[in-house]
Write a protein that holds these residues in place. Structure first.
Motif, PDB file in Angstrom:
ATOM      1  N   ASN A  61       0.839  -1.197   0.000  1.00  0.00           N
ATOM      2  CA  ASN A  61       0.000   0.000   0.000  1.00  0.00           C
ATOM      3  C   ASN A  61       0.879   1.254   0.000  1.00  0.00           C
ATOM      4  OD1 ASN A  61       0.857   0.345   2.665  1.00  0.00           O
ATOM      5  ND2 ASN A  61      -1.096  -0.278   3.559  1.00  0.00           N
ATOM      6  N   ALA A  62       0.259   2.412   0.117  1.00  0.00           N
ATOM      7  CA  ALA A  62       0.986   3.676   0.021  1.00  0.00           C
ATOM      8  C   ALA A  62       1.980   3.879   1.159  1.00  0.00           C
ATOM      9  CB  ALA A  62       0.003   4.837  -0.040  1.00  0.00           C
ATOM     10  N   THR A  63       1.801   3.167   2.265  1.00  0.00           N
ATOM     11  CA  THR A  63       2.757   3.278   3.376  1.00  0.00           C
ATOM     12  C   THR A  63       3.726   2.095   3.395  1.00  0.00           C
ATOM     13  OG1 THR A  63       1.181   2.276   4.919  1.00  0.00           O
ATOM     14  CG2 THR A  63       1.202   4.688   4.785  1.00  0.00           C
ATOM     15  N   ASP A  64       3.842   1.404   2.278  1.00  0.00           N
ATOM     16  CA  ASP A  64       4.778   0.292   2.086  1.00  0.00           C
ATOM     17  C   ASP A  64       4.514  -0.918   2.967  1.00  0.00           C
ATOM     18  OD1 ASP A  64       6.214   1.392  -0.039  1.00  0.00           O
ATOM     19  OD2 ASP A  64       7.512   2.514   1.321  1.00  0.00           O
ATOM     20  N   GLU A  65       3.262  -1.123   3.365  1.00  0.00           N
ATOM     21  CA  GLU A  65       2.887  -2.338   4.085  1.00  0.00           C
ATOM     22  C   GLU A  65       2.529  -3.409   3.060  1.00  0.00           C
ATOM     23  OE1 GLU A  65       0.497  -1.212   7.970  1.00  0.00           O
ATOM     24  OE2 GLU A  65      -0.226  -0.087   6.230  1.00  0.00           O
ATOM     25  N   LEU A  66       3.013  -4.631   3.259  1.00  0.00           N
ATOM     26  CA  LEU A  66       2.691  -5.739   2.367  1.00  0.00           C
ATOM     27  C   LEU A  66       1.226  -6.129   2.551  1.00  0.00           C
ATOM     28  CD1 LEU A  66       3.613  -7.886   0.323  1.00  0.00           C
ATOM     29  CD2 LEU A  66       4.264  -9.307   2.287  1.00  0.00           C
ATOM     30  N   CYS A  67       0.454  -6.056   1.474  1.00  0.00           N
ATOM     31  CA  CYS A  67      -0.984  -6.339   1.535  1.00  0.00           C
ATOM     32  C   CYS A  67      -1.380  -7.592   0.767  1.00  0.00           C
ATOM     33  CB  CYS A  67      -1.774  -5.148   0.996  1.00  0.00           C
ATOM     34  SG  CYS A  67      -1.562  -3.654   1.963  1.00  0.00           S
ATOM     35  N   ASN A  68      -0.588  -7.999  -0.193  1.00  0.00           N
ATOM     36  CA  ASN A  68      -0.956  -9.125  -1.050  1.00  0.00           C
ATOM     37  C   ASN A  68       0.318  -9.788  -1.554  1.00  0.00           C
ATOM     38  OD1 ASN A  68      -1.423 -10.515  -3.592  1.00  0.00           O
ATOM     39  ND2 ASN A  68      -3.435  -9.575  -3.677  1.00  0.00           N
ATOM     40  N   THR A  69       0.349 -11.104  -1.503  1.00  0.00           N
ATOM     41  CA  THR A  69       1.404 -11.886  -2.152  1.00  0.00           C
ATOM     42  C   THR A  69       0.723 -12.855  -3.104  1.00  0.00           C
ATOM     43  OG1 THR A  69       2.863 -11.729  -0.236  1.00  0.00           O
ATOM     44  CG2 THR A  69       3.315 -13.487  -1.806  1.00  0.00           C
ATOM     45  N   THR A  70       1.111 -12.793  -4.365  1.00  0.00           N
ATOM     46  CA  THR A  70       0.513 -13.649  -5.386  1.00  0.00           C
ATOM     47  C   THR A  70       1.611 -14.437  -6.078  1.00  0.00           C
ATOM     48  OG1 THR A  70      -1.304 -12.097  -5.757  1.00  0.00           O
ATOM     49  CG2 THR A  70      -0.865 -13.670  -7.511  1.00  0.00           C
ATOM     50  N   ASN A  71       1.366 -15.727  -6.276  1.00  0.00           N
ATOM     51  CA  ASN A  71       2.261 -16.576  -7.065  1.00  0.00           C
ATOM     52  C   ASN A  71       1.561 -16.904  -8.366  1.00  0.00           C
ATOM     53  OD1 ASN A  71       4.593 -16.915  -5.338  1.00  0.00           O
ATOM     54  ND2 ASN A  71       3.195 -17.969  -3.974  1.00  0.00           N
ATOM     55  N   CYS A  72       2.239 -16.603  -9.460  1.00  0.00           N
ATOM     56  CA  CYS A  72       1.695 -16.880 -10.788  1.00  0.00           C
ATOM     57  C   CYS A  72       2.579 -17.910 -11.478  1.00  0.00           C
ATOM     58  CB  CYS A  72       1.669 -15.613 -11.638  1.00  0.00           C
ATOM     59  SG  CYS A  72       0.546 -14.350 -11.039  1.00  0.00           S
ATOM     60  N   VAL A  73       1.955 -18.922 -12.049  1.00  0.00           N
ATOM     61  CA  VAL A  73       2.666 -19.918 -12.841  1.00  0.00           C
ATOM     62  C   VAL A  73       2.258 -19.707 -14.288  1.00  0.00           C
ATOM     63  CG1 VAL A  73       2.988 -22.381 -13.291  1.00  0.00           C
ATOM     64  CG2 VAL A  73       2.738 -21.555 -10.933  1.00  0.00           C
ATOM     65  N   TYR A  74       3.241 -19.631 -15.154  1.00  0.00           N
ATOM     66  CA  TYR A  74       3.021 -19.411 -16.584  1.00  0.00           C
ATOM     67  C   TYR A  74       3.663 -20.522 -17.389  1.00  0.00           C
ATOM     68  CZ  TYR A  74       1.308 -14.581 -16.655  1.00  0.00           C
ATOM     69  OH  TYR A  74       0.551 -13.448 -16.534  1.00  0.00           O
ATOM     70  N   PHE A  75       3.029 -20.874 -18.486  1.00  0.00           N
ATOM     71  CA  PHE A  75       3.677 -21.665 -19.518  1.00  0.00           C
ATOM     72  C   PHE A  75       4.238 -20.659 -20.508  1.00  0.00           C
ATOM     73  CE2 PHE A  75       0.498 -24.914 -18.171  1.00  0.00           C
ATOM     74  CZ  PHE A  75       1.411 -25.842 -17.708  1.00  0.00           C
ATOM     75  N   ILE A  76       5.534 -20.777 -20.817  1.00  0.00           N
ATOM     76  CA  ILE A  76       6.159 -19.815 -21.709  1.00  0.00           C
ATOM     77  C   ILE A  76       6.372 -20.419 -23.091  1.00  0.00           C
ATOM     78  CG2 ILE A  76       7.222 -18.448 -19.898  1.00  0.00           C
ATOM     79  CD1 ILE A  76       9.870 -19.900 -20.501  1.00  0.00           C
ATOM     80  N   ASN A  77       6.379 -19.532 -24.070  1.00  0.00           N
ATOM     81  CA  ASN A  77       6.614 -19.919 -25.462  1.00  0.00           C
ATOM     82  C   ASN A  77       8.106 -19.887 -25.769  1.00  0.00           C
ATOM     83  OD1 ASN A  77       3.842 -20.141 -26.329  1.00  0.00           O
ATOM     84  ND2 ASN A  77       3.741 -17.933 -26.125  1.00  0.00           N
ATOM     85  N   THR A  78       8.512 -20.637 -26.773  1.00  0.00           N
ATOM     86  CA  THR A  78       9.877 -20.516 -27.263  1.00  0.00           C
ATOM     87  C   THR A  78      10.016 -19.135 -27.895  1.00  0.00           C
ATOM     88  OG1 THR A  78       9.337 -21.353 -29.461  1.00  0.00           O
ATOM     89  CG2 THR A  78       9.998 -22.999 -27.780  1.00  0.00           C
TER      90      THR A  78
END
Length: 155
Positions: free
Chosen positions: A122-139
Motif C-alpha cells: 500500500n501507500a505506506t509500504d505495508e505488504l498487503c498481497n502476495t501472489t504466485n503466478c505460474v506461466y507456460f512460456i513460449n519458445t
C-alpha cells in the motif's frame, strides 16, 4: 529504476486491459526494471473498489497477472500464458491510497514453466498481497512468429 518501453503502443488491435494506455476501461499499468524486479506503481480509482473504499480482490489479481507477464517479456524476452494464479490477501488496500506498488520477480524456471512472485504494497509500504503466478512460456521462435517484440528500457 528504469522505465520499460511498451513496444505494442500504436500497434493495430492493441487494447490490453492491463497495460494499454488507450483502453478507457483498462488498468493502464506502466512498468520499470529495478535489478531482478519488475515494478509498477498504480493508482486505485473509485471504479476499482469491491467493498466500500476497498480495492477489489479481482483487480488485485489482474494487476498481479499483468506484472507477471511483464517479468516474462523483459527478463525472458518471450511470451506466455497464465496456468495458475494463487493470491494471499493479507490486508485490505484502500482506494483512497494515492498509489500502490507492485514488485515481481522470477522464482523458478523449469523448461517451459515459470513461477513468479508478486508483492503488492500500500501507500505506506505495508505488504498487503502476495501472489504466485505460474506461466507456460513460449519458445522465442514461437513468440516472434506471433508478433512479440522485445521490450527495451527507455532512454
Amino acid at each position: 529504476m528504469k522505465k520499460i518501453h511498451n513496444s505494442w503502443v500504436n500497434q493495430p488491435g492493441y487494447n490490453c486491459f492491463g497495460c494499454s494506455p488507450d483502453n478507457p476501461h483498462g488498468l493502464k499499468m506502466e512498468f520499470y526494471e529495478d535489478g531482478d524486479d519488475i515494478v509498477s506503481i498504480w493508482r486505485p480509482t473509485f471504479d476499482s473498489q469491491g467493498w466500500i473504499g476497498v480495492l477489489h480482490g479481482g483487480i488485485q489479481a489482474a494487476l498481479a497477472d499483468e506484472i507477471s507477464s511483464w517479468v516474462i517479456f523483459r527478463k525472458l524476452q518471450t511470451t506466455g500464458v497464465t496456468a495458475k494464479l494463487e493470491a494471499r490477501y493479507r490486508k485490505p488496500i484502500y482506494i483512497s491510497d494515492d498509489h500502490i506498488t507492485l514488485r515481481a520477480h522470477l522464482v523458478l524456471q523449469r523448461r517451459n514453466m515459470v513461477e513468479i512472485e508478486v508483492n503488492i504494497f500500500n501507500a505506506t509500504d505495508e505488504l498487503c498481497n502476495t501472489t504466485n503466478c505460474v506461466y507456460f512460456i513460449n519458445t522465442h521462435e514461437s513468440a516472434m512468429k506471433n508478433g512479440f517484440r522485445y521490450f527495451e528500457l527507455e532512454e
